[in-house]
Every structure is written in structure tokens, then in C-alpha cells.
Design a protein around this motif. Structure first.
Motif, PDB file in Angstrom:
ATOM      1  N   ALA A  71     -27.317  36.049 -60.872  1.00 55.51           N
ATOM      2  CA  ALA A  71     -25.922  36.375 -60.559  1.00 55.51           C
ATOM      3  C   ALA A  71     -25.138  35.068 -60.590  1.00 55.51           C
ATOM      4  CB  ALA A  71     -25.816  37.035 -59.188  1.00 55.51           C
ATOM      5  N   THR A  72     -23.926  35.125 -61.092  1.00 53.57           N
ATOM      6  CA  THR A  72     -23.144  33.897 -61.222  1.00 53.57           C
ATOM      7  C   THR A  72     -22.227  33.700 -60.018  1.00 53.57           C
ATOM      8  OG1 THR A  72     -21.411  35.034 -62.444  1.00 53.57           O
ATOM      9  CG2 THR A  72     -23.160  34.001 -63.739  1.00 53.57           C
ATOM     10  N   THR A  73     -21.954  32.461 -59.751  1.00 52.46           N
ATOM     11  CA  THR A  73     -21.035  32.106 -58.670  1.00 52.46           C
ATOM     12  C   THR A  73     -20.362  30.790 -59.019  1.00 52.46           C
ATOM     13  OG1 THR A  73     -20.791  31.729 -56.300  1.00 52.46           O
ATOM     14  CG2 THR A  73     -22.807  30.898 -57.317  1.00 52.46           C
ATOM     15  N   ASP A  74     -19.159  30.614 -58.515  1.00 50.00           N
ATOM     16  CA  ASP A  74     -18.520  29.307 -58.607  1.00 50.00           C
ATOM     17  C   ASP A  74     -18.403  28.725 -57.197  1.00 50.00           C
ATOM     18  OD1 ASP A  74     -16.477  30.766 -57.506  1.00 50.00           O
ATOM     19  OD2 ASP A  74     -15.088  30.484 -59.159  1.00 50.00           O
ATOM     20  N   PHE A  75     -19.185  29.309 -56.279  1.00 52.58           N
ATOM     21  CA  PHE A  75     -19.191  28.974 -54.863  1.00 52.58           C
ATOM     22  C   PHE A  75     -17.811  29.267 -54.298  1.00 52.58           C
ATOM     23  CE2 PHE A  75     -22.690  26.500 -56.665  1.00 52.58           C
ATOM     24  CZ  PHE A  75     -23.719  27.102 -55.975  1.00 52.58           C
ATOM     25  N   ALA A  76     -16.991  28.307 -54.071  1.00 50.89           N
ATOM     26  CA  ALA A  76     -15.649  28.587 -53.563  1.00 50.89           C
ATOM     27  C   ALA A  76     -14.653  27.900 -54.491  1.00 50.89           C
ATOM     28  CB  ALA A  76     -15.493  28.078 -52.135  1.00 50.89           C
ATOM     29  N   SER A  77     -13.713  28.665 -54.987  1.00 53.21           N
ATOM     30  CA  SER A  77     -12.726  28.131 -55.933  1.00 53.21           C
ATOM     31  C   SER A  77     -11.610  27.435 -55.171  1.00 53.21           C
ATOM     32  CB  SER A  77     -12.152  29.268 -56.781  1.00 53.21           C
ATOM     33  OG  SER A  77     -13.172  29.947 -57.439  1.00 53.21           O
ATOM     34  N   ILE A  78     -11.945  26.308 -54.603  1.00 56.13           N
ATOM     35  CA  ILE A  78     -10.981  25.552 -53.814  1.00 56.13           C
ATOM     36  C   ILE A  78     -10.358  24.504 -54.733  1.00 56.13           C
ATOM     37  CG2 ILE A  78     -10.688  24.005 -51.843  1.00 56.13           C
ATOM     38  CD1 ILE A  78     -13.208  25.352 -50.651  1.00 56.13           C
ATOM     39  N   PRO A  79      -9.029  24.463 -54.780  1.00 53.90           N
ATOM     40  CA  PRO A  79      -8.387  23.433 -55.610  1.00 53.90           C
ATOM     41  C   PRO A  79      -8.887  22.040 -55.223  1.00 53.90           C
ATOM     42  CG  PRO A  79      -6.755  24.998 -54.810  1.00 53.90           C
ATOM     43  CD  PRO A  79      -8.042  25.319 -54.110  1.00 53.90           C
ATOM     44  N   ARG A  80      -9.151  21.214 -56.223  1.00 53.46           N
ATOM     45  CA  ARG A  80      -9.734  19.887 -55.999  1.00 53.46           C
ATOM     46  C   ARG A  80      -8.942  19.061 -54.988  1.00 53.46           C
ATOM     47  NH1 ARG A  80     -13.669  17.306 -57.942  1.00 53.46           N
ATOM     48  NH2 ARG A  80     -14.008  18.579 -59.778  1.00 53.46           N
ATOM     49  N   ILE A  81      -7.649  19.217 -54.981  1.00 45.82           N
ATOM     50  CA  ILE A  81      -6.816  18.440 -54.060  1.00 45.82           C
ATOM     51  C   ILE A  81      -7.152  18.741 -52.589  1.00 45.82           C
ATOM     52  CG2 ILE A  81      -4.877  20.052 -53.952  1.00 45.82           C
ATOM     53  CD1 ILE A  81      -3.050  17.519 -54.124  1.00 45.82           C
ATOM     54  N   LEU A  82      -7.731  19.912 -52.328  1.00 43.72           N
ATOM     55  CA  LEU A  82      -8.076  20.304 -50.958  1.00 43.72           C
ATOM     56  C   LEU A  82      -9.528  20.002 -50.581  1.00 43.72           C
ATOM     57  CD1 LEU A  82      -6.208  23.726 -50.766  1.00 43.72           C
ATOM     58  CD2 LEU A  82      -5.447  21.500 -49.946  1.00 43.72           C
ATOM     59  N   HIS A  83     -10.325  19.464 -51.517  1.00 48.70           N
ATOM     60  CA  HIS A  83     -11.747  19.225 -51.250  1.00 48.70           C
ATOM     61  C   HIS A  83     -11.984  18.276 -50.082  1.00 48.70           C
ATOM     62  CE1 HIS A  83     -13.713  20.726 -55.223  1.00 48.70           C
ATOM     63  NE2 HIS A  83     -12.900  21.612 -54.687  1.00 48.70           N
ATOM     64  N   SER A  84     -11.066  17.363 -49.819  1.00 46.46           N
ATOM     65  CA  SER A  84     -11.269  16.465 -48.686  1.00 46.46           C
ATOM     66  C   SER A  84     -11.088  17.201 -47.356  1.00 46.46           C
ATOM     67  CB  SER A  84     -10.317  15.275 -48.758  1.00 46.46           C
ATOM     68  OG  SER A  84      -8.979  15.716 -48.683  1.00 46.46           O
ATOM     69  N   LEU A  85     -10.366  18.323 -47.377  1.00 42.17           N
ATOM     70  CA  LEU A  85     -10.169  19.121 -46.168  1.00 42.17           C
ATOM     71  C   LEU A  85     -11.218  20.225 -46.038  1.00 42.17           C
ATOM     72  CD1 LEU A  85      -6.300  19.547 -46.364  1.00 42.17           C
ATOM     73  CD2 LEU A  85      -7.579  17.967 -44.910  1.00 42.17           C
ATOM     74  N   ILE A  86     -11.535  20.870 -47.163  1.00 42.14           N
ATOM     75  CA  ILE A  86     -12.485  21.983 -47.168  1.00 42.14           C
ATOM     76  C   ILE A  86     -13.440  21.788 -48.337  1.00 42.14           C
ATOM     77  CG2 ILE A  86     -12.789  24.479 -47.344  1.00 42.14           C
ATOM     78  CD1 ILE A  86      -9.881  24.797 -46.401  1.00 42.14           C
ATOM     79  N   SER A  87     -14.676  21.480 -48.048  1.00 40.78           N
ATOM     80  CA  SER A  87     -15.663  21.295 -49.112  1.00 40.78           C
ATOM     81  C   SER A  87     -16.153  22.658 -49.599  1.00 40.78           C
ATOM     82  CB  SER A  87     -16.852  20.497 -48.593  1.00 40.78           C
ATOM     83  OG  SER A  87     -17.896  20.516 -49.552  1.00 40.78           O
ATOM     84  N   PRO A  88     -16.232  22.826 -50.927  1.00 41.89           N
ATOM     85  CA  PRO A  88     -16.757  24.094 -51.448  1.00 41.89           C
ATOM     86  C   PRO A  88     -18.279  24.187 -51.348  1.00 41.89           C
ATOM     87  CG  PRO A  88     -16.208  22.632 -53.247  1.00 41.89           C
ATOM     88  CD  PRO A  88     -15.783  21.939 -51.975  1.00 41.89           C
ATOM     89  N   LEU A  89     -18.937  23.110 -50.924  1.00 44.07           N
ATOM     90  CA  LEU A  89     -20.402  23.098 -50.883  1.00 44.07           C
ATOM     91  C   LEU A  89     -20.925  22.757 -49.498  1.00 44.07           C
ATOM     92  CD1 LEU A  89     -21.092  21.329 -54.278  1.00 44.07           C
ATOM     93  CD2 LEU A  89     -21.228  23.776 -53.762  1.00 44.07           C
ATOM     94  N   ASN A  90     -20.496  23.495 -48.512  1.00 43.01           N
ATOM     95  CA  ASN A  90     -21.033  23.309 -47.160  1.00 43.01           C
ATOM     96  C   ASN A  90     -21.524  24.656 -46.662  1.00 43.01           C
ATOM     97  OD1 ASN A  90     -18.718  24.679 -46.428  1.00 43.01           O
ATOM     98  ND2 ASN A  90     -17.661  22.889 -45.655  1.00 43.01           N
ATOM     99  N   ASN A  91     -21.372  24.947 -45.407  1.00 39.83           N
ATOM    100  CA  ASN A  91     -21.878  26.217 -44.884  1.00 39.83           C
ATOM    101  C   ASN A  91     -21.013  27.419 -45.279  1.00 39.83           C
ATOM    102  OD1 ASN A  91     -19.859  25.290 -43.220  1.00 39.83           O
ATOM    103  ND2 ASN A  91     -20.921  25.717 -41.315  1.00 39.83           N
TER     104      ASN A  91
END
Length: 112
Positions: A24-44
Motif C-alpha cells: 500500500a502506498t503512503t506519502d506519510f503526511a503531506s506537510i508543506p516543507r515550510i512547516l517541517h520545523s514545526l511539524i515533522s511528517p516522520l514522527n509519531n
């Protein structure tokens, strides 16, 4: 995913068992890169994101397919909360999928 993932899910007080198939495919969380410092797409958040992606992408499972987008988005929120994601973070991610998720939500018309 490299294995089938058996996921118990409770909706409206009724437990269901979903199987997210391997590959099954996933992109984990499609969080805009500019927000990665606030919300990581690769955590819990990743478990809820994998489940959310499966439910959004026209699953073959009849029960999963029957879930409306609003319910799938709530499953995403509560999946994050169950994994210990802060309420504020989960809430912001929930608002993100509620406002922009329609772009990715796929359902094919039922045959017949």
C-alpha cells in the motif's frame, strides 16, 4: 509497506478490523516543507498517516470504502492522539486534511 498491517479501529463504539495490504502506498503526511520545523511528517504521526492514506485512496475493503471523508479525517486525528501526538499538533494536522484533503480523496463509482 512491506507487510500486511492489521489495524483494529473503533468507529461509533464498534470495533472493526482493517487490513492494510503490503505494498500500500503512503506519502506519510503531506506537510508543506515550510512547516517541517514545526511539524515533522516522520514522527509519531506516521501510523495515523499510513492509515489515513489507505482510507483516502479508494481501498478495496468494503467497510473502509464505505467510510465518508469526514470519518476518515476523524480517524486520522484520533490515531495521532492514540500515539501521543499533542492535541495542538493533531488538531492542526486535522484542520489541514479537512481543508485540503479533498484534493487527494479518491473514490471510484460503484459498479452496477
Amino acid at each position: 509497506m512491506v507487510f500486511d498491517w492489521h489495524v483494529p479501529i473503533v468507529i461509533d463504539g464498534v470495533e472493526h478490523k482493517l487490513i492494510i495490504p503490503k505494498l500500500a502506498t503512503t506519502d506519510f503526511a503531506s506537510i508543506p516543507r515550510i512547516l517541517h520545523s514545526l511539524i515533522s511528517p516522520l514522527n509519531n504521526t506516521i501510523y495515523a498517516a499510513i492509515l489515513h492514506d489507505y482510507l483516502y485512496r479508494d481501498p478495496a475493503d468494503e467497510f473502509a470504502r464505505s467510510l465518508p471523508r469526514e470519518t476518515v479525517d476523524r480517524v486520522f486525528y484520533w490515531g495521532m492522539r492514540a500515539r501521543g501526538v499533542w492535541r495542538l499538533t493533531a488538531g492542526l494536522m486535522y484542520l489541514g486534511v479537512r481543508s485540503g484533503g479533498w484534493i487527494s480523496y479518491k473514490r471510484m463509482p460503484k459498479a452496477g
